[in-house]
Scaffold this motif. Structure first.
Motif, mmCIF file in Angstrom:
data_model
loop_
_atom_site.group_PDB
_atom_site.id
_atom_site.type_symbol
_atom_site.label_atom_id
_atom_site.label_comp_id
_atom_site.label_asym_id
_atom_site.label_seq_id
_atom_site.Cartn_x
_atom_site.Cartn_y
_atom_site.Cartn_z
ATOM 1 N N ASP A 137 -46.338 -5.549 -14.610
ATOM 2 C CA ASP A 137 -47.859 -5.795 -13.147
ATOM 3 C C ASP A 137 -46.809 -6.709 -11.937
ATOM 4 N N ALA A 165 -46.688 -7.020 -20.313
ATOM 5 C CA ALA A 165 -47.425 -6.076 -19.216
ATOM 6 C C ALA A 165 -47.551 -6.404 -17.968
ATOM 7 N N SER A 183 -53.149 -10.078 -13.499
ATOM 8 C CA SER A 183 -51.342 -10.738 -13.347
ATOM 9 C C SER A 183 -51.314 -11.123 -12.015
ATOM 10 N N ARG A 231 -57.445 -6.165 -15.560
ATOM 11 C CA ARG A 231 -55.421 -6.734 -16.051
ATOM 12 C C ARG A 231 -54.519 -7.022 -14.631
ATOM 13 N N ARG A 232 -54.715 -5.879 -13.768
ATOM 14 C CA ARG A 232 -53.518 -6.072 -12.709
ATOM 15 C C ARG A 232 -53.940 -7.028 -11.786
ATOM 16 N N ARG A 246 -56.040 4.826 -12.011
ATOM 17 C CA ARG A 246 -56.047 4.134 -13.434
ATOM 18 C C ARG A 246 -56.931 3.229 -14.003
ATOM 19 N N ALA A 247 -57.169 3.105 -14.788
ATOM 20 C CA ALA A 247 -58.780 2.854 -15.655
ATOM 21 C C ALA A 247 -59.209 1.616 -14.859
ATOM 22 N N ARG A 248 -60.487 1.020 -14.907
ATOM 23 C CA ARG A 248 -60.888 0.006 -14.536
ATOM 24 C C ARG A 248 -60.430 -1.000 -14.762
ATOM 25 N N SER A 249 -59.995 -1.342 -16.381
ATOM 26 C CA SER A 249 -59.783 -1.908 -16.970
ATOM 27 C C SER A 249 -57.899 -2.138 -17.152
ATOM 28 N N THR A 250 -57.705 -0.935 -16.645
ATOM 29 C CA THR A 250 -56.158 -1.445 -16.167
ATOM 30 C C THR A 250 -55.709 -2.011 -14.828
ATOM 31 N N MET A 295 -53.357 1.988 -6.836
ATOM 32 C CA MET A 295 -53.431 1.961 -8.440
ATOM 33 C C MET A 295 -55.254 2.817 -8.463
#
Length: 80
Positions: free
Chosen positions: A7, A3, A54, A50-51, A43-47, A38
């Motif tokens: 990302d 991931a 990254s 994470r991005r 896209r989800a807040r968790s995604t 995004m």
């Protein structure tokens, strides 16, 4: 790890479309633009978190390796 790489590649492709030609040209506006896109795409807040993490790891790596003069993502706020 997969991931993180995906990302980072996605962000770099977006930055290239905005005219960024190398690591030293990467700026906060390009990173924020990518994260905003995004969010707009739902896209989800968790995604997004994470991005963002990254990208922060990547920009820190660039500075550590001498490939960028400053860590532009230090000023990046965490997605809410």
């Amino acid at each position: 790890m997969t991931a993180y790489v995906a990302d980072t590649h996605a962000m770099l492709r977006h930055a290239a479309r905005r005219g960024v030609t190398g690591p030293g040209d990467l700026d906060l506006a390009a990173i924020r633009s990518w994260l905003a896109l995004m969010a707009t795409l739902g896209r989800a807040r968790s995604t997004l978190a994470r991005r963002s993490s990254s990208v922060k790891a990547f920009t820190g790596y660039l500075v550590d390796r001498g490939l960028a003069p400053t860590d532009v993502a230090l000023r990046l706020a965490r997605p809410k």
